[in-house]
Design a protein around this motif. Sequence first.
Motif, PDB file in Angstrom:
ATOM      1  N   LEU A 246       0.621  -1.526  -0.247  1.00 35.12           N
ATOM      2  CA  LEU A 246      -0.299  -0.005  -0.050  1.00 35.12           C
ATOM      3  C   LEU A 246       0.721   0.567   0.083  1.00 35.12           C
ATOM      4  CD1 LEU A 246      -2.117  -0.950   2.930  1.00 35.12           C
ATOM      5  CD2 LEU A 246      -2.082  -1.338   0.802  1.00 35.12           C
ATOM      6  N   GLY A 247       1.103   1.907  -1.268  1.00 33.95           N
ATOM      7  CA  GLY A 247       2.547   2.458  -1.144  1.00 33.95           C
ATOM      8  C   GLY A 247       3.943   2.628  -0.503  1.00 33.95           C
ATOM      9  N   GLY A 248       3.474   3.363   0.001  1.00 35.72           N
ATOM     10  CA  GLY A 248       5.198   2.788   1.575  1.00 35.72           C
ATOM     11  C   GLY A 248       4.543   1.626   2.580  1.00 35.72           C
ATOM     12  N   ASN A 249       3.796   1.079   2.531  1.00 41.65           N
ATOM     13  CA  ASN A 249       2.988  -0.192   4.205  1.00 41.65           C
ATOM     14  C   ASN A 249       3.086  -1.097   3.130  1.00 41.65           C
ATOM     15  OD1 ASN A 249       3.190   2.792   4.947  1.00 41.65           O
ATOM     16  ND2 ASN A 249       1.328   1.342   6.361  1.00 41.65           N
ATOM     17  N   ILE A 250       4.214  -2.033   3.642  1.00 45.69           N
ATOM     18  CA  ILE A 250       4.597  -3.946   3.064  1.00 45.69           C
ATOM     19  C   ILE A 250       3.927  -4.423   3.901  1.00 45.69           C
ATOM     20  CG2 ILE A 250       5.351  -5.378   1.812  1.00 45.69           C
ATOM     21  CD1 ILE A 250       5.720  -2.366   0.118  1.00 45.69           C
ATOM     22  N   ILE A 251       3.024  -5.379   3.634  1.00 44.42           N
ATOM     23  CA  ILE A 251       2.574  -6.680   4.584  1.00 44.42           C
ATOM     24  C   ILE A 251       2.895  -7.412   3.592  1.00 44.42           C
ATOM     25  CG2 ILE A 251       0.500  -7.548   4.731  1.00 44.42           C
ATOM     26  CD1 ILE A 251      -0.833  -5.294   4.484  1.00 44.42           C
ATOM     27  N   THR A 252       3.480  -8.868   4.210  1.00 41.93           N
ATOM     28  CA  THR A 252       4.462 -10.207   4.346  1.00 41.93           C
ATOM     29  C   THR A 252       3.235 -11.314   5.129  1.00 41.93           C
ATOM     30  OG1 THR A 252       5.743 -10.127   5.649  1.00 41.93           O
ATOM     31  CG2 THR A 252       6.113  -9.692   3.372  1.00 41.93           C
ATOM     32  N   TYR A 253       2.614 -11.919   4.722  1.00 43.72           N
ATOM     33  CA  TYR A 253       1.857 -13.237   5.310  1.00 43.72           C
ATOM     34  C   TYR A 253       2.560 -14.367   4.577  1.00 43.72           C
ATOM     35  CZ  TYR A 253      -2.087 -16.092   6.634  1.00 43.72           C
ATOM     36  OH  TYR A 253      -2.634 -17.288   7.305  1.00 43.72           O
ATOM     37  N   GLY A 254       2.490 -15.291   5.628  1.00 43.59           N
ATOM     38  CA  GLY A 254       3.036 -17.043   5.299  1.00 43.59           C
ATOM     39  C   GLY A 254       3.761 -16.724   4.276  1.00 43.59           C
ATOM     40  N   ASP A 255       3.675 -18.086   3.281  1.00 47.07           N
ATOM     41  CA  ASP A 255       4.843 -17.406   2.333  1.00 47.07           C
ATOM     42  C   ASP A 255       3.996 -18.015   1.203  1.00 47.07           C
ATOM     43  OD1 ASP A 255       4.840 -20.797   2.240  1.00 47.07           O
ATOM     44  OD2 ASP A 255       5.452 -20.921   3.682  1.00 47.07           O
TER      45      ASP A 255
END
Length: 381
Positions: A246-255
């Motif tokens: 989300l623009g400057g916000n990165i979300i990572t989840y699981g693999d």
Amino acid sequence: MVRKGYRYITLLLCVGMLLGLTACGKRVTKFNNASVSMGTVISQTVYMSVTGFGATDAGNTAMADINEILAQIDETYSWRKDTARIAKINAAATAGEEGSLTAEQAREFQILLDLCKQTDGAFDISLGALTRLWDIDSKATGQPAGQLTGQEAGQASGREEAEQAALMVPSETEIRQALLDCGYEKIEIRGKTAGNTEVDSQEEQTIYLPQGMSLDLGAVAKGIASNQVMEYLHENPNVHGAVISLGGNIITYGDRGDGSSWNVGIVNPLDPDTNIGYLTLKGSHMVITSGDYERFFETGGQRYHHILDPETGYPADAGIKSVTIWCQDGIVGDALSTACFVVGTERALELAEQYEVEILIVAEDGKLVMSEGMKKVLTVQ
Ligand code: AMP
Ligand code: MG
């Protein structure tokens, strides 16, 4: 929150699907989607643990659900949309009245007000009068004049006079005046949850701002969205992994189904088309960056960016080009990325320690300063 021209637009740039059998034998289906929401480009890569004919439906549903979460956040936290709750609170304050909050939002406001306090007001949700005066979002070219392409430069020179008028820097008097209408300490949450984030009340609460004050939650809206998206990913049994920007916000989840790590690129604020490196992370994380390259305008050889110092009323000038926070909570991370940019390196490191988040600062001279945990995951390119 929403840049002009982007309002209400959700533009699907690309939807793709790829079947894959991974090293661990876990079958996943990968989907990509890019859209524009909350005034920024949203890109989603989702790995669904559904294969075959059902996969397309599951993947498209997940990505549409995430877009819907972002649209709802915009509908709630924007000060530009008359129908948004924040805009209504601001309108109520103009009329000398209290605004209303759901019980959940009242709890969120208590957290936000506490972040304002803990950062000594470097993060301040009451800066509406000041951010509107600067109006950097409308003036922002997004790139310094020197970086325009030939064609853009030609068009730009034709517009020069009009643009110079539009790029007026507010006067000291205007800034001082706007600052009188700012100050989170004057905000009051009135109702059963006031002062108590533990109360499980479902009742609507009220929020009081002095007349003239207005809220601007631009510094944390994407962080609030990140929390909701993360919750959705955790709750959707069909999602095996995801990386969402989300623009400057990165979300990572699981693999990806193969147990591998995510590489999260960190933009080089001195040359935003390149990265300084990347963080190698496994599982669920948030990586949130505030930088002076994101939205700014330049006039008289000076850059005026979008992160304002509530003490001076001018764009923060603490010797920092960007701050990246690696954390688990989007609200804390987003508030801190903004606050740390304002307070400067020394205090920023203290705040990161206090909130148990990892921090990476790119200083004006390009020097990297970071917390111990950050050193373990950063690869400099
Ligand atoms: P971010 O890019 O997350 O650092 O957020 C910057 C946005 O938050 C700006 O575009 C303003 O809308 C708002 N803002 C600017 N300065 C501050 C500040 N010191 N505290 C809180 N919000 C701010
Ligand atoms: Mg922020």
